[in-house]
Design a protein around this motif. Structure first.
Motif, PDB file in Angstrom:
ATOM      1  N   SER A 259      14.185  27.786   2.750  1.00 13.08           N
ATOM      2  CA  SER A 259      15.555  27.274   2.925  1.00 13.08           C
ATOM      3  C   SER A 259      16.481  28.373   3.420  1.00 13.08           C
ATOM      4  O   SER A 259      17.385  28.115   4.236  1.00 13.08           O
ATOM      5  N   ARG A 260      16.277  29.603   2.950  1.00 13.47           N
ATOM      6  CA  ARG A 260      17.088  30.733   3.415  1.00 13.47           C
ATOM      7  C   ARG A 260      16.808  31.009   4.898  1.00 13.47           C
ATOM      8  O   ARG A 260      17.716  31.282   5.678  1.00 13.47           O
ATOM      9  N   LEU A 261      15.538  30.972   5.268  1.00 15.37           N
ATOM     10  CA  LEU A 261      15.180  31.240   6.661  1.00 15.37           C
ATOM     11  C   LEU A 261      15.766  30.181   7.593  1.00 15.37           C
ATOM     12  O   LEU A 261      16.250  30.504   8.686  1.00 15.37           O
ATOM     13  N   ILE A 262      15.739  28.910   7.157  1.00 10.49           N
ATOM     14  CA  ILE A 262      16.336  27.845   7.958  1.00 10.49           C
ATOM     15  C   ILE A 262      17.839  28.055   8.101  1.00 10.49           C
ATOM     16  O   ILE A 262      18.408  27.918   9.193  1.00 10.49           O
ATOM     17  N   ARG A 263      18.497  28.447   6.995  1.00 10.94           N
ATOM     18  CA  ARG A 263      19.934  28.673   7.033  1.00 10.94           C
ATOM     19  C   ARG A 263      20.276  29.840   7.956  1.00 10.94           C
ATOM     20  O   ARG A 263      21.299  29.808   8.660  1.00 10.94           O
ATOM     21  N   ALA A 264      19.445  30.867   7.981  1.00 10.22           N
ATOM     22  CA  ALA A 264      19.678  32.005   8.867  1.00 10.22           C
ATOM     23  C   ALA A 264      19.671  31.552  10.325  1.00 10.22           C
ATOM     24  O   ALA A 264      20.517  31.978  11.124  1.00 10.22           O
TER      25      ALA A 264
END
Length: 291
Positions: A259-264
Motif C-alpha cells: 500500500s505504501r509503494l502504491i501511494r508513492a
C-alpha cells in the motif's frame, strides 16, 4: 567455525568497553563488524581471539577459546600493522613464523600475495612503508587460512588501488576456501559488496545483527514534493531529511508494504536505496539513532 558470545563484558578499570553482549555467528561467511571509534570493536575481537579472560562466555564450535590451545590455533587476529611482526625481522622470516605457528598456513599463497602487494621479501619490517606493513598484516591473515580469521582495520594503511586488490583477493580466496572472516572497518561502502552479514555495535552494546541485503532493504530514500514526502513518511521512522526549495528527500528505516509503494507512485515520489554506510551512521547517532 561457529562463534557464540553470551553475556560478554570487557572492562578496563572503570571503563566498560563491551557491555553484556550476546550474539552468534553461524560461520563460513564474511562478516562486517561496524562501530564508531571507541565502540568496543577491538576489545570484542581480542576476546574472540582468546587474548583476554572473558567476563561471560566466548565459544568457538562449542569450545571456550580462552586458555584453550586447540581453539586458539584455529584463530588468526590481525589487529594493526604493529602486530604483523617484530619490526627488526625480515619479511621472509615473518612468513616462516606463519608457517611454524599455523597448521593451515599456505606458503605458496603467502608468496603470491607478497608479490601482488609488492612487498620486498628481504627487507626488514621496519623499512617497509605504512601501506606495505598493512599489506603484510593482510598477508598473514589470508595465508593463515584460519577457520576464524579477523582483520581489525588492517587494510586502512593501504592506498586505494592496493585496497581494491585486497578486496578482490579476499573474495576469491574465500570462495575457494570458505571460512569465518570478520572484518572491522570504517570504509563501509568500499567493503559493502563483500559483506554477507553485519554486526553493528555502539558504546559496547549490540545495536543490530542482520544480513547485509536485508538491512539495505530496510532503508529507503524518498524524494519529491515536500508536502507529499511528509504525507508519505508520516508514521515511519525517519532517519534524516533535507530540503531544497519545494523538493524534499527523507531517509526512512523500515520495510514498505504494497500500500505504501502504491501511494508513492500516486504521489509521484522517487524511491531509492540507502547506502549501507548511511544506515550505519544513522543507527549509531549519539541521540535517537538506535532502532
Amino acid at each position: 567455525m561457529r562463534v557464540d558470545v553470551r553475556g560478554l563484558s570487557v572492562r578496563y578499570g572503570s571503563v566498560v568497553a563491551v557491555d553484556d553482549m550476546s550474539f552468534s555467528l553461524s560461520g563460513n561467511k564474511i562478516y562486517g563488524l561496524l562501530g564508531r571509534n571507541g565502540s568496543g570493536k577491538t576489545s570484542l575481537m581480542s576476546a574472540l581471539a582468546g587474548y583476554r579472560k572473558p567476563l561471560g562466555a566466548v565459544t568457538l564450535d562449542g569450545a571456550p577459546v580462552f586458555e584453550n590451545a586447540d581453539a586458539m590455533r584455529q584463530v588468526c587476529l590481525v589487529r594493526h600493522t604493529a602486530d604483523a611482526a617484530d619490526k627488526g625481522d625480515k619479511v621472509s622470516y615473518v612468513l616462516e613464523y606463519g608457517a611454524a605457528w599455523r597448521e593451515t598456513w599456505d606458503n605458496s599463497y603467502a608468496l603470491s600475495l607478497i608479490d601482488l602487494f609488492r612487498i620486498p621479501l628481504k627487507s626488514k619490517v621496519s623499512a617497509l612503508s605504512l601501506g606495505q606493513r598493512s599489506a603484510l598484516g593482510v598477508v598473514i591473515g589470508l595465508a593463515s587460512r584460519s577457520p576464524l580469521t579477523m582483520l581489525d582495520e588492517s587494510h586502512l594503511g593501504m592506498d586505494t588501488p592496493t585496497r581494491y586488490a585486497f578486496y578482490d583477493t579476499l573474495l576469491n580466496d574465500f570462495m575457494a576456501h570458505p571460512r569465518t572472516i570478520i572484518i572491522s572497518t570504517h570504509l563501509i561502502e568500499e567493503l559493502s559488496s563483500l559483506l554477507e552479514e553485519v554486526v553493528i555495535i555502539d558504546s559496547g552494546r549490540l545495536v543490530l545483527q542482520e544480513e547485509a541485503d536485508v538491512l539495505r532493504s530496510r532503508g529507503t530514500e524518498v524524494t519529491g514534493n515536500a508536502g507529499d514526502v511528509d504525507e508519505f513518511t508520516a508514521g515511519l521512522t525517519v532517519l534524516s531529511e533535507k530540503s531544497l526549495g519545494r523538493t524534499k528527500a527523507a531517509m526512512v528505516y523500515g520495510a514498505l508494504d504494497d500500500s505504501r509503494l502504491i501511494r508513492a507512485r500516486q504521489l509521484g515520489l522517487e524511491l531509492g536505496p540507502i547506502a549501507l554506510q548511511d544506515l550505519f551512521v544513522h543507527l549509531t547517532e549519539p541521540v535517537g539513532g538506535k532502532l
